[in-house]
Design an enzyme around this catalytic site. Structure first.
Site, PDB file in Angstrom:
ATOM      1  N   ARG A  61       0.833  -1.206   0.000  1.00  0.00           N
ATOM      2  CA  ARG A  61       0.000   0.000   0.000  1.00  0.00           C
ATOM      3  C   ARG A  61       0.868   1.257   0.000  1.00  0.00           C
ATOM      4  O   ARG A  61       0.566   2.231  -0.693  1.00  0.00           O
ATOM      5  CB  ARG A  61      -0.924  -0.006   1.218  1.00  0.00           C
ATOM      6  CG  ARG A  61      -1.768   1.254   1.328  1.00  0.00           C
ATOM      7  CD  ARG A  61      -2.690   1.223   2.520  1.00  0.00           C
ATOM      8  NE  ARG A  61      -3.504   2.436   2.561  1.00  0.00           N
ATOM      9  CZ  ARG A  61      -4.512   2.636   3.397  1.00  0.00           C
ATOM     10  NH1 ARG A  61      -4.844   1.699   4.270  1.00  0.00           N
ATOM     11  NH2 ARG A  61      -5.204   3.757   3.375  1.00  0.00           N
ATOM     12  N   ASN A  63     -10.589  -4.415  -1.583  1.00  0.00           N
ATOM     13  CA  ASN A  63     -10.461  -3.419  -2.640  1.00  0.00           C
ATOM     14  C   ASN A  63      -9.484  -3.840  -3.725  1.00  0.00           C
ATOM     15  O   ASN A  63      -8.572  -4.621  -3.454  1.00  0.00           O
ATOM     16  CB  ASN A  63      -9.991  -2.092  -2.029  1.00  0.00           C
ATOM     17  CG  ASN A  63     -11.106  -1.346  -1.343  1.00  0.00           C
ATOM     18  OD1 ASN A  63     -12.195  -1.231  -1.878  1.00  0.00           O
ATOM     19  ND2 ASN A  63     -10.833  -0.831  -0.152  1.00  0.00           N
ATOM     20  N   CYS A 112     -19.179  -2.202   0.370  1.00  0.00           N
ATOM     21  CA  CYS A 112     -18.365  -1.035   0.707  1.00  0.00           C
ATOM     22  C   CYS A 112     -19.067  -0.278   1.825  1.00  0.00           C
ATOM     23  O   CYS A 112     -20.294  -0.358   1.959  1.00  0.00           O
ATOM     24  CB  CYS A 112     -18.193  -0.142  -0.527  1.00  0.00           C
ATOM     25  SG  CYS A 112     -17.185   1.334  -0.237  1.00  0.00           S
ATOM     26  N   HIS A 164     -16.444   3.344  -5.159  1.00  0.00           N
ATOM     27  CA  HIS A 164     -15.569   4.494  -4.972  1.00  0.00           C
ATOM     28  C   HIS A 164     -15.733   5.540  -6.079  1.00  0.00           C
ATOM     29  O   HIS A 164     -14.826   6.338  -6.329  1.00  0.00           O
ATOM     30  CB  HIS A 164     -14.104   4.068  -4.830  1.00  0.00           C
ATOM     31  CG  HIS A 164     -13.827   3.347  -3.552  1.00  0.00           C
ATOM     32  ND1 HIS A 164     -12.567   2.941  -3.168  1.00  0.00           N
ATOM     33  CD2 HIS A 164     -14.663   2.951  -2.553  1.00  0.00           C
ATOM     34  CE1 HIS A 164     -12.632   2.336  -1.996  1.00  0.00           C
ATOM     35  NE2 HIS A 164     -13.902   2.327  -1.614  1.00  0.00           N
ATOM     36  N   TYR A 176     -14.356   9.943  -2.390  1.00  0.00           N
ATOM     37  CA  TYR A 176     -13.401   9.514  -3.410  1.00  0.00           C
ATOM     38  C   TYR A 176     -13.470  10.386  -4.664  1.00  0.00           C
ATOM     39  O   TYR A 176     -12.525  10.407  -5.456  1.00  0.00           O
ATOM     40  CB  TYR A 176     -13.632   8.050  -3.785  1.00  0.00           C
ATOM     41  CG  TYR A 176     -13.165   7.089  -2.727  1.00  0.00           C
ATOM     42  CD1 TYR A 176     -11.833   6.689  -2.664  1.00  0.00           C
ATOM     43  CD2 TYR A 176     -14.041   6.601  -1.771  1.00  0.00           C
ATOM     44  CE1 TYR A 176     -11.389   5.820  -1.679  1.00  0.00           C
ATOM     45  CE2 TYR A 176     -13.614   5.733  -0.782  1.00  0.00           C
ATOM     46  CZ  TYR A 176     -12.284   5.339  -0.745  1.00  0.00           C
ATOM     47  OH  TYR A 176     -11.843   4.496   0.226  1.00  0.00           O
TER      48      TYR A 176
END
Length: 421
Positions: free
Chosen positions: A90, A144, A164, A194, A244
């Site tokens: 990440r 995700n 989500c 998102h 987002y």
């Protein structure tokens, strides 16, 4: 019933456990299996999970294991919350795209594509093992990028629904502002994972009166502050975009911010170290307050509600989920995965009718859907050219020079996770 959580060693898991304990009348779990290859984390999380169940008087059995096949054997539902490559991957997803002046984020843009390439093959292997163990089991995907991962699962014929927490978080926020119970708030939530907008906020059910104009008039400043978007933009849209959308609506501003502060991955990694120390305290028998800053708010409520509805329990009949479009949004392919309110039951999720979508939103949805199709192709078949095509199609990249450079960076940073690289 038996539920299995893949990625059970996650620091998120106590949030889920707390929901299972509190909402046991909605979802009566008799056996909960937490499976994770990280034995040290799993021991800490599993110990706290058992203490949470005991504190709240839940007599269900909690099992921890690193054996995936044993974990999914006989499971009625399997929840996926894994992170291939962990926080280290990440951290990379959030940093190397900035070298090209593009947003560095773990679920969208170039970083989101990297995560999809690492994740889709692993998830499909897990899903095949679930199907062999119990072909009637449901897979609930919280991993995700949810839209791409859920599309991979559904196209492979798995009994899967994507989940989500954006919609449930906004529902809770709006309910608080309006002074009503969350169950009384129904969102006209439309888009892709998102990439969503609230185009109406209805009281009492899907056909209730739309109070979004009143919400924006009376509480627009508070909503805008949460989204970190200007209040006049919300007024002009007449809708509430998910947070987002800031990556799209304020791209250059966000890139500037990301270049001058520690990454979210670094913040989360430090929180995880603190949380794991707390989880090791044998006196701790509830989720700590710090967990609220980790992310995933209301994940447990959403997961319990969805699992209960799929398994014939007391879950809500209407929920916001990720599932096949099937003509709901006529400007998208039937096999696109959309995030909308759906009727959920033992046969799965069926999207509810959606009002005509403003071209301002429909155009971006169509663009990102095309990207997701190319991203899934790259995840399934590999190859530098497929990665390049997906990046070139993404509206947060879009220029061939950036796409070339980002392709090189993506492959270099993810080579150990890409069988074809």
């Amino acid at each position: 019933m038996k539920l299995t959580v893949v990625g059970g060693g996650s620091t998120y898991t106590p949030e889920l456990i707390d929901g299972f304990a509190r909402l046991r009348d909605t979802l009566p779990v008799r056996e909960l299996v937490l499976v994770d290859p990280a034995a040290d984390r799993l021991d800490l999380v599993g110990g706290l999970a058992r203490r949470i169940f005991a504190r709240q008087g839940h007599d269900g059995r909690i099992v921890t294991t690193s054996d995936l096949d044993a974990a999914v054997d006989g499971a009625d539902a399997v929840l996926l919350q894994l992170r291939v490559g962990g926080q280290a991957a990440r951290q990379q997803d959030e940093t190397w795209p900035l070298e090209c002046g593009c947003v560095g984020q773990e679920t969208t843009g170039a970083g989101g594509l990297a995560k999809a390439l690492r994740t889709v093959p692993v998830v499909l292997d897990i899903a095949e093992r679930v199907r062999r163990a119990n072909p009637d089991a449901w897979i609930i995907d919280f991993t995700n990028p949810v839209g791409i991962v859920t599309r991979a699962l559904l196209r492979a014929g798995h009994r899967a629904v994507g989940l989500c927490n954006v919609a449930i978080g906004l529902q809770r926020k709006f309910a608080g502002l309006l002074g009503v119970a969350p169950a009384d708030v129904h969102l006209d939530h439309v888009g892709l994972n998102h990439l969503t907008w609230e185009t109406a906020v209805r009281l009492g059910g899907p056909e209730g009166a739309d109070v979004l104009p009143r919400l924006l008039a009376e509480h627009g400043d508070a909503v805008a502050a949460d989204l970190r978007l200007p209040r006049p933009l919300l007024d002009r849209l007449g809708a509430v975009p998910s947070y987002y959308l800031r990556y799209y609506y304020a791209h250059d501003e966000v890139v500037g911010e990301l270049r001058t502060k520690p990454s979210r991955a670094a913040e989360v990694a430090e929180m995880e170290r603190q949380l794991l120390r707390m989880y090791g305290d044998p006196a701790l028998d509830e989720k700590p307050a710090l967990l609220a800053r980790r992310g995933g708010a209301y994940y447990s409520e959403a997961a319990v509600d969805l699992a209960a509805a799929l398994l014939g329990g007391a879950g809500s009949p209407y929920q916001v989920v990720n599932t096949f479009n099937r003509g709901t949004l006529p400007f998208l392919p039937d096999d696109a995965v959309i995030e909308v309110p759906a009727a959920v039951g033992g046969k799965g999720a069926a999207p509810l009718p959606v009002a005509d979508v403003d071209p301002l939103y429909a155009g971006l949805m169509a663009n990102v859907t095309a990207y997701e199709d190319l991203a899934l192709d790259a995840a399934l078949r590999g190859g530098r050219d497929r990665v390049f095509r997906a990046l070139l199609a993404h509206p947060l990249v879009g220029q061939y020079g950036y796409a070339e450079q980002l392709t090189d960076l993506l492959v270099a940073h993810n080579r150990e996770h890409l069988a074809w690289a």
